[in-house]
Design an enzyme around this catalytic site. Structure first.
Site, PDB file in Angstrom:
ATOM      1  N   PRO A  77      12.050   5.587   1.889  1.00 54.26           N
ATOM      2  CA  PRO A  77      10.849   4.957   2.470  1.00 54.26           C
ATOM      3  C   PRO A  77      10.483   5.193   3.916  1.00 54.26           C
ATOM      4  O   PRO A  77       9.175   4.747   4.261  1.00 54.26           O
ATOM      5  CB  PRO A  77      11.032   3.264   2.369  1.00 54.26           C
ATOM      6  CG  PRO A  77      12.468   3.259   1.718  1.00 54.26           C
ATOM      7  CD  PRO A  77      13.203   4.689   1.706  1.00 54.26           C
ATOM      8  N   GLU A 104      23.044   2.299   1.511  1.00 53.11           N
ATOM      9  CA  GLU A 104      21.761   2.009   2.920  1.00 53.11           C
ATOM     10  C   GLU A 104      21.552   3.282   3.283  1.00 53.11           C
ATOM     11  O   GLU A 104      20.674   3.388   4.580  1.00 53.11           O
ATOM     12  CB  GLU A 104      22.711   1.393   3.978  1.00 53.11           C
ATOM     13  CG  GLU A 104      23.317  -0.089   3.272  1.00 53.11           C
ATOM     14  CD  GLU A 104      22.601  -0.788   2.932  1.00 53.11           C
ATOM     15  OE1 GLU A 104      21.458  -1.004   3.328  1.00 53.11           O
ATOM     16  OE2 GLU A 104      22.856  -1.342   1.874  1.00 53.11           O
ATOM     17  N   ARG A 142       2.841  19.092 -12.516  1.00 52.46           N
ATOM     18  CA  ARG A 142       1.784  19.189 -13.304  1.00 52.46           C
ATOM     19  C   ARG A 142       0.595  20.172 -12.520  1.00 52.46           C
ATOM     20  O   ARG A 142      -0.584  20.352 -12.975  1.00 52.46           O
ATOM     21  CB  ARG A 142       0.877  17.827 -13.644  1.00 52.46           C
ATOM     22  CG  ARG A 142       0.917  16.962 -12.473  1.00 52.46           C
ATOM     23  CD  ARG A 142       0.273  15.637 -12.803  1.00 52.46           C
ATOM     24  NE  ARG A 142      -0.761  15.288 -13.505  1.00 52.46           N
ATOM     25  CZ  ARG A 142      -1.867  15.644 -13.068  1.00 52.46           C
ATOM     26  NH1 ARG A 142      -2.215  15.771 -11.701  1.00 52.46           N
ATOM     27  NH2 ARG A 142      -3.060  15.598 -13.639  1.00 52.46           N
ATOM     28  N   ASP A 157      -8.842  15.732 -11.962  1.00 48.03           N
ATOM     29  CA  ASP A 157      -8.386  14.406 -11.850  1.00 48.03           C
ATOM     30  C   ASP A 157      -8.708  13.544 -10.703  1.00 48.03           C
ATOM     31  O   ASP A 157      -9.293  13.997  -9.516  1.00 48.03           O
ATOM     32  CB  ASP A 157      -6.598  14.358 -11.906  1.00 48.03           C
ATOM     33  CG  ASP A 157      -5.943  14.503 -13.203  1.00 48.03           C
ATOM     34  OD1 ASP A 157      -6.599  13.948 -13.958  1.00 48.03           O
ATOM     35  OD2 ASP A 157      -4.917  14.932 -13.410  1.00 48.03           O
TER      36      ASP A 157
HETATM   37  N1  4GX Z   1      10.274   6.586  -1.421  1.00 43.53           N
HETATM   38  N2  4GX Z   1      14.719   4.752  -1.786  1.00 43.53           N
HETATM   39  C1  4GX Z   1      16.227   5.798  -0.827  1.00 43.53           C
HETATM   40  C2  4GX Z   1      18.506   4.904   0.470  1.00 43.53           C
HETATM   41  C3  4GX Z   1      18.234   4.510   1.612  1.00 43.53           C
HETATM   42  C4  4GX Z   1      18.218   3.311   2.131  1.00 43.53           C
HETATM   43  C5  4GX Z   1      17.833   3.168   3.358  1.00 43.53           C
HETATM   44  C6  4GX Z   1      17.408   5.422   3.644  1.00 43.53           C
HETATM   45  C7  4GX Z   1      17.479   4.067   4.145  1.00 43.53           C
HETATM   46  C8  4GX Z   1      12.303   5.473  -1.615  1.00 43.53           C
HETATM   47  C9  4GX Z   1      10.863   5.222  -1.730  1.00 43.53           C
HETATM   48  C10 4GX Z   1      13.356   4.316  -1.723  1.00 43.53           C
HETATM   49  C11 4GX Z   1      15.333   3.532  -1.893  1.00 43.53           C
HETATM   50  C12 4GX Z   1      15.243   5.991  -1.515  1.00 43.53           C
HETATM   51  C13 4GX Z   1      16.591   3.419  -0.736  1.00 43.53           C
HETATM   52  N3  4GX Z   1      17.416   5.562   2.312  1.00 43.53           N
HETATM   53  N4  4GX Z   1      12.574   6.752  -1.678  1.00 43.53           N
HETATM   54  N5  4GX Z   1      17.207   4.881  -0.856  1.00 43.53           N
HETATM   55  N6  4GX Z   1      10.168   4.167  -1.528  1.00 43.53           N
HETATM   56  O1  4GX Z   1      12.860   3.326  -1.859  1.00 43.53           O
HETATM   57  O2  4GX Z   1      11.279   7.198  -1.556  1.00 43.53           O
END
Ligand code: 4GX
Length: 241
Positions: A77, A104, A142, A157
């Site tokens: 995120p 985490e 795609r 699209d």
């Molecule tokens: N877009 N996730 C990564 C592990 C994590 C936890 C804390 C870094 C810090 C996500 C998203 C996503 C969940 C993947 C937590 N990494 N990945 N994961 N939104 O939510 O890509």
């Protein structure tokens, strides 16, 4: 976790036809202890577990030995948001390594030493990076030649021209009193194109005004938008779109 999405339908066929190649690498296979441990407690304390650097390093190095130019993306995120423009740029890379974290997240040294780019698929939290990686594979694939039936459809699209799509209808003409707009049955191709453009502009103006700012609009488009915004219908009925 990856098998159904990658085997089904369009992605499955793309793999079969050799348009894309996907390899699942299990980080646990790159541990050297008896219990194949991939996580550990965070230095400094705190809740949860952190993914260890060594197994990830070895996994990435193994893949890179075969494909030194591979571009490594960590799904998190905290990354830059995936949108159609980034998808297009990333789809032009010959080889991507999509690193999926659990718990985490990964030890910060993984990012420093092995990650080329961090990407987020949206502002919400998943339980792991796997679904985010599947979203990436789906949306990038795609855009590659020969993956969709017709090469044009990816280009036509939503977002290709920064506008939302116009409404679509198919049979029957009348469903429980809700009918298909007359213009679509008229056979008047020019009128249909005009109607579709107007509906695309209407939807975008109402739902995603932020996209309109990015769109390439003709003088006529701008007039149509002014008409839409001024029309009684759109101003008084909030559900107008
Ligand atoms: N877009 N996730 C990564 C592990 C994590 C936890 C804390 C870094 C810090 C996500 C998203 C996503 C969940 C993947 C937590 N990494 N990945 N994961 N939104 O939510 O890509």
């Amino acid at each position: 976790m990856f098998s159904s999405p990658f085997e089904a339908s369009i992605l499955g066929k793309a793999i079969e036809k050799g348009r894309i190649e996907i390899r699942i690498v299990n980080i646990r296979d790159f541990t050297s202890d008896k219990h194949h441990v991939v996580d550990d407690t965070p230095y400094g304390g705190g809740q949860g577990m952190v993914m260890k650097v060594e197994p990830i390093a070895r996994a990435i190095e193994r893949v890179k030995a075969e494909s030194p130019s591979a571009w490594t993306v960590y799904l998190t995120p905290q990354g830059r948001s995936l949108n159609q423009e980034r998808a297009r740029a990333l789809s032009s890379k010959a080889h991507l390594i999509l690193l999926c974290g659990r718990y985490e997240g990964v030890d910060e040294r993984v990012r420093e030493m092995f990650v080329d780019e961090e990407v987020s698929i949206g502002d919400y939290v998943l339980t792991g990076g796997e679904l985010a990686a599947m979203v990436m594979v789906d949306t990038l694939s795609r855009l590659l030649p020969g993956v969709l039936g017709c090469d044009q459809s990816a280009e036509e699209d939503s977002f290709s021209d920064s506008l939302l799509e116009y409404p679509q209808y198919t049979r029957p003409v009348d469903f429980r009193g809700h009918s298909v707009p007359d213009v679509l049955l008229s056979g008047n191709h020019e009128a249909i194109l005009r109607w579709r453009r107007k509906e695309a502009l209407r939807r975008t103006a109402k739902r995603r005004p932020d996209l309109l700012a990015k769109a390439t609009l003709s003088e006529t488009d701008r007039k149509v938008i002014d008409e839409i915004l001024q029309s009684e219908e759109t101003r008084t009925r909030g559900d107008g779109v």
